[in-house]
Enzyme design. Structure first.
Site, PDB file in Angstrom:
ATOM      1  N   GLY A 214       2.427  -9.180  -0.512  1.00 38.27           N
ATOM      2  CA  GLY A 214       1.605  -7.967  -0.727  1.00 38.27           C
ATOM      3  C   GLY A 214       0.415  -8.350  -1.569  1.00 38.27           C
ATOM      4  O   GLY A 214       0.181  -9.111  -2.441  1.00 38.27           O
TER       5      GLY A 214
ATOM      6  N   ASP B 193       4.942  -7.442  -9.806  1.00 40.43           N
ATOM      7  CA  ASP B 193       6.075  -7.068 -10.347  1.00 40.43           C
ATOM      8  C   ASP B 193       6.527  -8.176 -11.414  1.00 40.43           C
ATOM      9  O   ASP B 193       7.473  -7.642 -12.344  1.00 40.43           O
ATOM     10  CB  ASP B 193       7.427  -6.894  -9.441  1.00 40.43           C
ATOM     11  CG  ASP B 193       7.538  -5.848  -8.379  1.00 40.43           C
ATOM     12  OD1 ASP B 193       6.622  -4.911  -8.618  1.00 40.43           O
ATOM     13  OD2 ASP B 193       7.994  -5.786  -7.465  1.00 40.43           O
TER      14      ASP B 193
ATOM     15  N   MET C 136       6.235   0.800  -9.602  1.00 38.34           N
ATOM     16  CA  MET C 136       6.761  -0.255  -8.664  1.00 38.34           C
ATOM     17  C   MET C 136       7.800  -1.171  -9.575  1.00 38.34           C
ATOM     18  O   MET C 136       7.946  -0.919 -10.795  1.00 38.34           O
ATOM     19  CB  MET C 136       5.719  -1.278  -8.266  1.00 38.34           C
ATOM     20  CG  MET C 136       4.824  -0.635  -7.384  1.00 38.34           C
ATOM     21  SD  MET C 136       3.685  -1.888  -6.520  1.00 38.34           S
ATOM     22  CE  MET C 136       2.821  -2.391  -7.944  1.00 38.34           C
TER      23      MET C 136
ATOM     24  N   GLU D 100      11.016   1.747  -8.732  1.00 39.26           N
ATOM     25  CA  GLU D 100      11.625   2.231  -7.557  1.00 39.26           C
ATOM     26  C   GLU D 100      12.729   1.583  -7.074  1.00 39.26           C
ATOM     27  O   GLU D 100      13.657   2.127  -6.371  1.00 39.26           O
ATOM     28  CB  GLU D 100      10.458   1.675  -6.583  1.00 39.26           C
ATOM     29  CG  GLU D 100      10.396   0.225  -6.356  1.00 39.26           C
ATOM     30  CD  GLU D 100       9.124  -0.265  -5.350  1.00 39.26           C
ATOM     31  OE1 GLU D 100       8.984   0.718  -4.352  1.00 39.26           O
ATOM     32  OE2 GLU D 100       8.519  -1.179  -5.855  1.00 39.26           O
TER      33      GLU D 100
ATOM     34  N   HIS E 119       1.029   2.729  -3.771  1.00 40.33           N
ATOM     35  CA  HIS E 119       0.055   1.655  -3.447  1.00 40.33           C
ATOM     36  C   HIS E 119      -1.267   1.695  -4.566  1.00 40.33           C
ATOM     37  O   HIS E 119      -1.848   0.732  -4.858  1.00 40.33           O
ATOM     38  CB  HIS E 119      -0.410   1.783  -2.233  1.00 40.33           C
ATOM     39  CG  HIS E 119       0.274   1.261  -1.325  1.00 40.33           C
ATOM     40  ND1 HIS E 119       1.479   1.872  -0.751  1.00 40.33           N
ATOM     41  CD2 HIS E 119       0.409   0.141  -0.613  1.00 40.33           C
ATOM     42  CE1 HIS E 119       2.126   1.081   0.159  1.00 40.33           C
ATOM     43  NE2 HIS E 119       1.451  -0.141  -0.045  1.00 40.33           N
ATOM     44  N   VAL E 120      -1.555   2.833  -4.988  1.00 39.33           N
ATOM     45  CA  VAL E 120      -2.691   2.879  -6.241  1.00 39.33           C
ATOM     46  C   VAL E 120      -2.322   1.887  -7.165  1.00 39.33           C
ATOM     47  O   VAL E 120      -3.340   1.379  -7.853  1.00 39.33           O
ATOM     48  CB  VAL E 120      -2.404   4.373  -6.813  1.00 39.33           C
ATOM     49  CG1 VAL E 120      -3.440   4.400  -8.091  1.00 39.33           C
ATOM     50  CG2 VAL E 120      -2.941   5.354  -5.699  1.00 39.33           C
TER      51      VAL E 120
END
Lengths: 341, 341, 341, 341
Positions: free
Chosen positions: C10, C127, C169, C221, C271-272
């Site tokens: 990512g 993360d 996230m 999440e 995604h921001v």
């Protein structure tokens, strides 16, 4: 002179700036005193008040939200509601009201004015869809937040060769989508005023990929597909029967992914757009609205609301702001279309 | 049709957004091709060009500055300058020019238009002091940067019981000072349009401290004291003979400290106000200016410039933007004064 | 010496800063030349390269995403994948690889190193759940974006007497939730490491309202309710069979609303959080990672990755970063709990 | 247990976050009550107190400055000062003090601790130059503000082919200059730890222009030229005898302009760096410092201060933080130099 102040409807950056300007000028220039009503029309209805003076408004200029609280209470929908408001105002010795709010709040204000209550309105809508004024405060803040989000999504879209769909506010009008989409360099902008053709959207997505770049789609929450063109349906309900899931952003991403075979992700900005510190423009506009509203009260010019025309703050009849919705004119959208794709 | 594009004068957030919109629409809708001239009027004067197409403008929307460079070159001050520009344009087959700039750049454009050069202007000034248009792009960005700085200074002023003076841009007009001062909740705003009385300023400083709060003074770089009222004089020169030191912000802080005995510090925002990514408003305005300017070129409507009136982009004669300076009207300043102190 | 560079997994703010530092130092100090591989391990697998020199890395420091593109391609899952990579590296004369990525990308790097490929790794995970390093770049940016969103939600929550749930996230580790929740003054923080009790959450919500303030709930999440405690189930599928709808944020808001009778809204940042310009901390960390990684290549210290320990950049064995997940230790969470409610 | 809290020295984003965490945890976990002392050591010296409880700390987490005020009062420089403090503490029934401050404030705390006062320290310096801790809060905020300013200056420098010099904080240590310069991609970074050679600086400026790009110079306010190398001297005094004018930024711009013939402009960030809302990192660090400091008080572990080591908050002896200055180690600067020019 004793003046009541209330804020109704959805919160919006700049409400506190209006309250501060109203109170500061009312006290300093007209020797007024103020009463704050809590939670929109619920305040005068239930006579729920809070003290409101120069001390209470200190430091609130840059703060989002409203120190008075808000609600969607409509006294016209409540048996005897209007009479209770009139009685409460009289009892508390309130000579006039400043009502800050959108279509609903000002709609109540309009009818109360016709019934003899001394009201001056301040228009408020984050969606910028009130007629009678060029802009409302809160809108510029929302557009900047959405634009910053689009800026951020560009780099992710490029890095992953993905479609990114961003859903912004705008139930009935596409102003936030149009302005933030233009400012953020979106490749497709979908607004409520123009039902979209999913096939055309997918064609644009594919043509964008053909240039080796990744598409960003900005969609207003109220945008809808032309009838019968989308497989995914709106409004899945959750286990409690609330329609929470499956807004247009998610549905659109799903449909694009399915039709084009390209990965698509949705971001739903939601409440982040309406909170927090206002931009300079919104603080300036809200402050000027407040200064002019209290002047209208002082002038006894009731049944009016303040409005921005060009760079001037003017007064218009309250009903002008609560008449028809101000939607995006076709030529504004078409002007922008050349930048799509 | 072949179109030249140039940017002149001080840089300003939004220049690249104009260039992008001009090129994108010119190529897509009118099948034009483009030539970029480097560094304002120096470009056509010395035939210094750079390629300018859809690839060159990709990704520049959010970027400050100008990909074409800028300068203050004035061909009318150079022997044979105008003839060289006309010859260079003819030689390169340039049919029309889009000139993006302020008073000076558009002043040249005005005179060239009178001499038969096909020019369309786009007004640019971070100070917002061009007549003929409600706002110019770059101004909103500068105001937001100044407002954010004022927000930051408040907490320091409070914590240390100090006066903080912030000097913002505005040589001839106080728009940035007025807007950022209102938005930031400044206690005193000083603008070039109104020579200030240092004794009154110090009285306001002291009355602010009397409320247990600390004053923030916003001063435009062009603000001046009423004659004979300040001890500190302007324009100390450095060892190389340049006037670098002692702007109005520093002088004012010195004078306040001396007269009131309160610690005073100055912050001079300077170039930070004019660089970097434009706000959403400025991107929107700059983009629309670009779209309308190239349409004016396509329509053959030369000798005009684009302008914002309310929410409409309209065309006005070039000289309208380069006539008299748009300064802060007295009633706008007086409207704000009730919030001082 | 010729060095290949790739970015996998990512995207993450700071990737470009690493690439720039690697190339700038490699060229200036060690006279290396560079080859960019596109889209993670897909690049060397398919020999898809792009030129990578000082010109290519100019201006990329503040930009999010990765100029090299990314993917989740795993050559160990592809028949003959590893052999093709080795052959392609040899054919292009690549002496060493810098692999920038997370658990998966570095997992491949670890195995390739064991098979004799000269690899140095740079750990990347937004993360912050990679072991072996105190922090990874991108994390600070994500935490700041989430914190700013929480700041904005506070004012809306207060104005409307609502619960606001914000999903951030963190699939396996609650670092972003914990840091942004602490920084934003959240009233409840839910992380994957501790299955939550919905009844306790609702009790905290109600006790917060009892103080006249409105609760903000930050939920990672990957957070999950203790088994059997929630009515709403995960993973509704859309019409195409994708699990798009009903993340934990939405479900939690629904459940809170149902149980407490208070309005609750969810915001899913998505995604921001991972795009756009990196914070100063992330640029500093990414730049230093890049400088140290290329030094490790120069030193021939392969099979290692760079890591932050305190304020030092050190080298650790690649497998240290790809071993066990770094989750939030119980005492860190418990330390924060006193601020909840 | 009754605990006094004070903040001393220059203000710093995060002070309020410390105060809030101290009070929230002290009340909730240890049933303490709190007294706020105003303006650093002046508070206990003059027994100037303010109430400090859960209500007073509500909403202050994101606010810069300090609700307790600050000063540079040193009781050891005042006849009988220490005795008055001890007497005032006893009279008010204060069992322990939490002193939040830098070298001076903690220096006083160290000596008071030796004289039997129960003190726990929290280190604070925006310059990050306190030994004993990896980072102090406020530093990250300052670095981000400086980095954002550098980002903005890049586009102006390019557009005008100018040198831009930015002066950042750092009287004795170059941490802010080094971190923001690295993060902002500056071409030259000058710090107090290394007297600079103006000829070398000018050579770098010219070599940068040779690549067609414009140089950005970041200079710490305490940076000094190697002796005898600069024409411009420091410390011009204004008409009141204050040294206000001619900081290193202005002088350096003047000297570069004179020597290279290139336009050079200086921006002095000043107080903007130390005010306003803290970054997420600083809020997290300040909050954890507060939580651990009050735990130390509860544990009776006086004469200590909290410190960050890696990701752990630990206790060290107060004098460790007030011993020698933590300056930029040569190897850290040299590591960065490869990115200059």
């Amino acid at each position: 002179m004793r003046v009541g102040v209330l804020t109704g409807g959805g919160d919006c950056p700049g409400l506190n700036a209006v309250i501060r300007a109203v109170v500061r000028k009312g006290v300093a220039e007209y020797d007024m005193d103020f009463v704050g009503f809590r939670d929109g029309w619920r305040g005068p209805l239930e006579n729920d008040t809070t003290s409101l003076g120069v001390d209470e408004v200190r430091g609130i200029l840059p703060r989002g939200g409203t120190i008075l609280g808000s609600s969607r209470t409509n006294p016209f929908g409540i048996e005897g509601g209007v009479e209770r408001i009139k009685a409460n105002l009289q009892e508390s010795g309130i000579d006039a009201l400043v009502a800050i709010g959108g279509e609903d709040t000002l709609g109540v204000a309009t009818k109360l004015a016709e019934l003899g209550v001394n009201v001056v309105g301040v228009p408020k809508t984050i969606d910028n869809d009130l007629s009678g004024t060029d802009f409302t405060f809160g809108f510029d803040t929302a557009v900047n937040i959405a634009t910053e989000a689009i800026d951020r999504l560009h780099t992710t879209a490029e890095s992953h060769h993905r479609v990114l769909v961003i859903e912004v506010m705008g139930r009935h009008a596409g102003w936030i989508a149009l302005h933030s989409g233009l400012a953020g360099g979106a490749n497709i902008i979908l607004i409520p005023e123009r039902p979209f053709d999913i096939e055309k959207v997918c064609a644009q997505v594919e043509s964008r990929f053909a240039t080796r770049y990744s598409p960003i789609v900005v969609v207003a929450e109220g945008a809808t597909p032309a009838e019968g063109t989308m497989t995914l349906q709106a409004g899945e309900k959750d286990a409690f029967g609330h329609v929470r899931l499956g807004g247009i952003g998610d549905r659109l991403a799903g449909e694009i992914e399915h039709r084009t075979g390209k990965e698509a992700r949705a971001v739903v900005l939601g409440h982040v757009q309406r909170g927090g510190t206002p931009t300079a423009f919104d603080r300036w506009l809200a402050t000027r609205f407040g200064l002019h509203a209290i002047q209208a009260v002082h002038d006894g010019d009731f049944g009016t609301m303040v409005a921005l025309h060009g760079t001037e703050i003017e007064r218009v009849a309250l009903k002008e702001g609560t008449g028809e919705l101000k939607t995006v004119r076709p030529e504004l959208y078409e002007e922008a279309e050349v930048l799509f794709g």
